[in-house]
Design an enzyme around this catalytic site. Structure first.
Site, PDB file in Angstrom:
ATOM      1  N   LYS A 199      -5.540   1.860   7.709  1.00 47.76           N
ATOM      2  CA  LYS A 199      -6.648   1.116   8.281  1.00 47.76           C
ATOM      3  C   LYS A 199      -6.278  -0.369   8.332  1.00 47.76           C
ATOM      4  CE  LYS A 199      -8.311  -1.405   5.739  1.00 47.76           C
ATOM      5  NZ  LYS A 199      -7.951  -2.572   4.862  1.00 47.76           N
ATOM      6  N   ILE A 211       0.824  -1.214   0.000  1.00 49.72           N
ATOM      7  CA  ILE A 211       0.000   0.000   0.000  1.00 49.72           C
ATOM      8  C   ILE A 211       0.858   1.264   0.000  1.00 49.72           C
ATOM      9  CG2 ILE A 211      -0.342   0.270   2.510  1.00 49.72           C
ATOM     10  CD1 ILE A 211      -2.942   0.745  -0.313  1.00 49.72           C
ATOM     11  N   ASP A 244     -10.340  -7.486   6.797  1.00 43.08           N
ATOM     12  CA  ASP A 244      -9.391  -6.481   6.292  1.00 43.08           C
ATOM     13  C   ASP A 244     -10.043  -5.670   5.165  1.00 43.08           C
ATOM     14  OD1 ASP A 244      -6.355  -5.502   6.013  1.00 43.08           O
ATOM     15  OD2 ASP A 244      -7.185  -5.863   4.031  1.00 43.08           O
ATOM     16  N   SER A 261      11.936   1.030   6.771  1.00 46.44           N
ATOM     17  CA  SER A 261      11.447  -0.289   6.411  1.00 46.44           C
ATOM     18  C   SER A 261      12.625  -1.240   6.486  1.00 46.44           C
ATOM     19  CB  SER A 261      10.888  -0.247   4.973  1.00 46.44           C
ATOM     20  OG  SER A 261       9.885  -1.188   4.771  1.00 46.44           O
ATOM     21  N   ARG A 262      12.331  -2.493   6.828  1.00 46.89           N
ATOM     22  CA  ARG A 262      13.435  -3.442   6.936  1.00 46.89           C
ATOM     23  C   ARG A 262      14.024  -3.744   5.568  1.00 46.89           C
ATOM     24  NH1 ARG A 262       9.728  -7.509  10.138  1.00 46.89           N
ATOM     25  NH2 ARG A 262       8.690  -7.087   8.172  1.00 46.89           N
TER      26      ARG A 262
HETATM   27  P1  NAP Z   1       2.380  -5.591   3.234  1.00 44.27           P
HETATM   28  O1  NAP Z   1       2.837  -5.174   1.871  1.00 44.27           O
HETATM   29  O2  NAP Z   1       2.336  -7.045   3.550  1.00 44.27           O
HETATM   30  O3  NAP Z   1       3.229  -4.909   4.375  1.00 44.27           O
HETATM   31  C1  NAP Z   1       3.635  -3.570   4.338  1.00 44.27           C
HETATM   32  C2  NAP Z   1       5.023  -3.423   4.934  1.00 44.27           C
HETATM   33  O4  NAP Z   1       4.946  -3.499   6.347  1.00 44.27           O
HETATM   34  C3  NAP Z   1       5.971  -4.523   4.542  1.00 44.27           C
HETATM   35  O5  NAP Z   1       6.532  -4.258   3.305  1.00 44.27           O
HETATM   36  C4  NAP Z   1       6.958  -4.527   5.678  1.00 44.27           C
HETATM   37  O6  NAP Z   1       8.059  -3.733   5.318  1.00 44.27           O
HETATM   38  C5  NAP Z   1       6.195  -3.943   6.830  1.00 44.27           C
HETATM   39  N1  NAP Z   1       5.989  -5.007   7.816  1.00 44.27           N
HETATM   40  C6  NAP Z   1       5.350  -6.180   7.657  1.00 44.27           C
HETATM   41  N2  NAP Z   1       5.376  -6.905   8.794  1.00 44.27           N
HETATM   42  C7  NAP Z   1       6.058  -6.160   9.678  1.00 44.27           C
HETATM   43  C8  NAP Z   1       6.450  -6.362  11.019  1.00 44.27           C
HETATM   44  N3  NAP Z   1       6.131  -7.487  11.670  1.00 44.27           N
HETATM   45  N4  NAP Z   1       7.135  -5.388  11.634  1.00 44.27           N
HETATM   46  C9  NAP Z   1       7.454  -4.251  10.983  1.00 44.27           C
HETATM   47  N5  NAP Z   1       7.129  -4.006   9.693  1.00 44.27           N
HETATM   48  C10 NAP Z   1       6.441  -4.954   9.064  1.00 44.27           C
HETATM   49  O7  NAP Z   1       0.919  -5.015   3.540  1.00 44.27           O
HETATM   50  P2  NAP Z   1       0.041  -3.960   2.764  1.00 44.27           P
HETATM   51  O8  NAP Z   1      -0.815  -4.651   1.781  1.00 44.27           O
HETATM   52  O9  NAP Z   1       0.866  -2.818   2.307  1.00 44.27           O
HETATM   53  O10 NAP Z   1      -0.937  -3.526   3.954  1.00 44.27           O
HETATM   54  C11 NAP Z   1      -0.490  -2.746   5.023  1.00 44.27           C
HETATM   55  C12 NAP Z   1      -1.669  -2.040   5.628  1.00 44.27           C
HETATM   56  O11 NAP Z   1      -2.311  -1.267   4.612  1.00 44.27           O
HETATM   57  C13 NAP Z   1      -2.736  -2.979   6.190  1.00 44.27           C
HETATM   58  O12 NAP Z   1      -3.262  -2.469   7.384  1.00 44.27           O
HETATM   59  C14 NAP Z   1      -3.787  -3.007   5.099  1.00 44.27           C
HETATM   60  O13 NAP Z   1      -5.096  -3.242   5.622  1.00 44.27           O
HETATM   61  C15 NAP Z   1      -3.676  -1.608   4.556  1.00 44.27           C
HETATM   62  N6  NAP Z   1      -4.150  -1.498   3.161  1.00 44.27           N
HETATM   63  C16 NAP Z   1      -3.724  -2.395   2.215  1.00 44.27           C
HETATM   64  C17 NAP Z   1      -4.245  -2.325   0.919  1.00 44.27           C
HETATM   65  C18 NAP Z   1      -3.809  -3.297  -0.175  1.00 44.27           C
HETATM   66  O14 NAP Z   1      -4.328  -3.209  -1.297  1.00 44.27           O
HETATM   67  N7  NAP Z   1      -2.893  -4.210   0.061  1.00 44.27           N
HETATM   68  C19 NAP Z   1      -5.177  -1.347   0.607  1.00 44.27           C
HETATM   69  C20 NAP Z   1      -5.542  -0.421   1.573  1.00 44.27           C
HETATM   70  C21 NAP Z   1      -5.014  -0.508   2.842  1.00 44.27           C
HETATM   71  P3  NAP Z   1       9.559  -4.243   5.660  1.00 44.27           P
HETATM   72  O15 NAP Z   1       9.548  -5.747   5.673  1.00 44.27           O
HETATM   73  O16 NAP Z   1      10.404  -3.675   4.581  1.00 44.27           O
HETATM   74  O17 NAP Z   1       9.841  -3.657   7.001  1.00 44.27           O
END
Ligand code: NAP
Length: 304
Positions: free
Chosen positions: A88, A12, A166, A34-35
Site C-alpha cells: 500500500k 517493510i 502514507d 533489489s539494488r
Molecule cells: P524503503 O525502505 O524506503 O524502501 C523499500 C525499498 O524499495 C528500498 O530498500 C529500495 O531497495 C527500494 N526502492 C526505493 N526507491 C526505489 C526506486 N526509486 N526504484 C526502485 N526501488 C526503490 O520503504 P519502506 O518503508 O519499506 O516502504 C515501502 C512501501 O511499503 C511503501 O509503499 C510504504 O507505504 C509501505 N509500508 C511501509 C511500512 C513501514 O513501516 N515502513 C509499513 C507498511 C507499509 P533497493 O535500494 O535495494 O533497490
C-alpha cells in the site's frame, strides 16, 4: 508451495514480508530483486528485467518499493505473465492502478492491491457490527512520529510520496471497509513543511459527519483510533484496528489469529488459486480528493 519473489528489499520487506513468507505453508521465497538489499540464503537479483528473463519458474512477485517507482515494475511483471502483489498505497496515482488492473485482467493473472490494516484484528468484527446500523458520526485520529516509522526516508516528502497520507491511508483503508455506506471528502486542510512537497498533517471532512485528523509530528505514545457513533451504539477501533471497543467496553470479538502480513499472503494464495484479483481504490481516491480540495497551510521546515 508457490514460489514468490520480493522486490524492493527495504524496511517493510524485511520487517514483515520475509517473516510472513517464512511462516507460511503456501509460499517459498525463491528470489529477491533489489539494488542493494538481500535476504540471506535467497538468490538475489539487482535487475528486474534479468530476474523476469532468468526465473520463469517464479509465478508471483510482491512489490515492496515506495509507490513512485512501483508502476514500472508492476507493468513489466504483468506483461511477463506474473501474478502481482502491491504494497500500500497501490500506486502514486489512481489512473496508474486502474491501468494495472486492466492489464492484469487482459493477461489473465492476479493483481492484489494489499491494504495491510484491513487485516488488523478488530476490522472484520467492526464491519460486522456496523452492518445494518446507521452511522451518525465518525472520527479518525491517526497521529504518529515520522522519524520513528520512516527514519531518513526522504521519498515520503517527495511528490508521489503521500506525506502523512502514507500512514493516513491505512486508516482510510479501514474506514472504507467497515462503513455500511460510502462517504466522500468535502474539505481538507493540509499542512506542508516549508521545505517539503507533501503534507505532514491533514484534517479532513467527509460527508455523513465523518472527519479525520492525521499528524506525523506526535512523539511519545502513538494514536491510531477510529471512533464511530451509530443509531444503535458506538464502536471504536484502537491500536490501528487491533482493539475493538463497543459502547466504551473493550471486547475480544472474533479476533483473527493471524498477523496482518500472514493474512495478506494467505489471501494472495487464495486469489491466485481462484484466478481472481482484488483492487480496491477507495482509500487512494480519498487521498486524491483531499489533495484536490485541500487548503494549503505552510508550516515549519522538516528535517529528519
Ligand atoms: P524503503 O525502505 O524506503 O524502501 C523499500 C525499498 O524499495 C528500498 O530498500 C529500495 O531497495 C527500494 N526502492 C526505493 N526507491 C526505489 C526506486 N526509486 N526504484 C526502485 N526501488 C526503490 O520503504 P519502506 O518503508 O519499506 O516502504 C515501502 C512501501 O511499503 C511503501 O509503499 C510504504 O507505504 C509501505 N509500508 C511501509 C511500512 C513501514 O513501516 N515502513 C509499513 C507498511 C507499509 P533497493 O535500494 O535495494 O533497490
Amino acid at each position: 508451495m508457490t514460489k514468490v519473489a520480493l522486490v524492493g528489499i527495504g524496511k517493510i520487506a524485511l520487517d514483515q514480508h520475509v517473516p510472513a513468507i517464512a511462516g507460511s505453508g503456501d509460499w517459498e521465497l525463491a528470489a529477491t530483486v533489489s539494488r542493494s538489499g538481500t535476504v540471506p540464503g535467497v538468490p538475489a537479483f539487482t535487475d528486474f528485467a534479468r530476474f523476469l528473463a532468468e526465473r520463469p519458474d517464479v509465478p508471483v512477485v510482491s512489490l515492496c518499493m515506495p509507490p513512485m517507482p512501483r508502476y514500472a515494475y508492476a507493468e513489466a511483471a504483468l506483461r511477463a505473465g506474473r501474478h502481482v502483489m502491491l504494497e500500500k498505497p497501490p500506486g502514486a496515482t489512481v489512473a496508474e492502478v486502474q491501468a494495472l488492473a486492466a492489464l492484469a485482467e487482459a493477461q489473465g493473472v492476479t493483481l492484489f492491491a494489499t491494504w495491510h490494516s484491513r487485516m488488523a484484528r478488530a476490522v472484520e468484527p467492526a464491519r460486522a457490527w456496523l452492518s445494518g446500523r446507521t452511522v451518525t458520526r465518525a472520527h479518525i485520529t491517526w497521529r504518529e512520529d515520522v522519524r520513528h516509522w520512516h527514519p531518513g526516508q526522504d521519498w515520503v516528502f517527495e511528490p508521489g510520496g503521500l506525506g502523512v497520507f502514507d500512514p493516513g491511508i491505512n486508516a482510510l483503508s479501514i474506514l472504507t471497509h467497515i462503513l455500511p455506506a460510502p462517504v466522500h471528502i468535502t474539505g481538507a486542510e493540509l499542512e506542508f513543511p516549508a521545505n517539503r512537497d507533501t503534507p505532514i498533517a491533514a484534517r479532513l471532512a467527509f460527508s455523513g459527519g465523518v472527519s479525520a485528523d492525521f499528524d506525523w509530528r506526535q512523539t511519545g505514545p502513538q494514536t491510531w483510533d477510529i471512533e464511530v457513533d451509530t443509531d444503535g451504539g458506538a464502536v471504536a477501533l484502537r491500536m490501528g484496528g487491533n482493539v475493538l471497543e463497543i459502547d466504551g467496553e473493550t471486547v475480544a470479538g472474533e479476533a483473527s489469529i493471524m498477523g496482518e502480513y500472514p493474512a495478506l499472503y494467505a489471501r494472495m494464495a487464495r486469489l491466485v488459486a481462484d484466478g481472481a484479483s482484488d483492487v480496491d481504490l477507495a482509500p487512494l481516491i480519498h487521498v486524491a480528493d483531499a489533495m484536490l480540495l485541500g487548503r494549503r497551510i505552510v508550516t515549519d521546515p522538516f528535517h529528519f
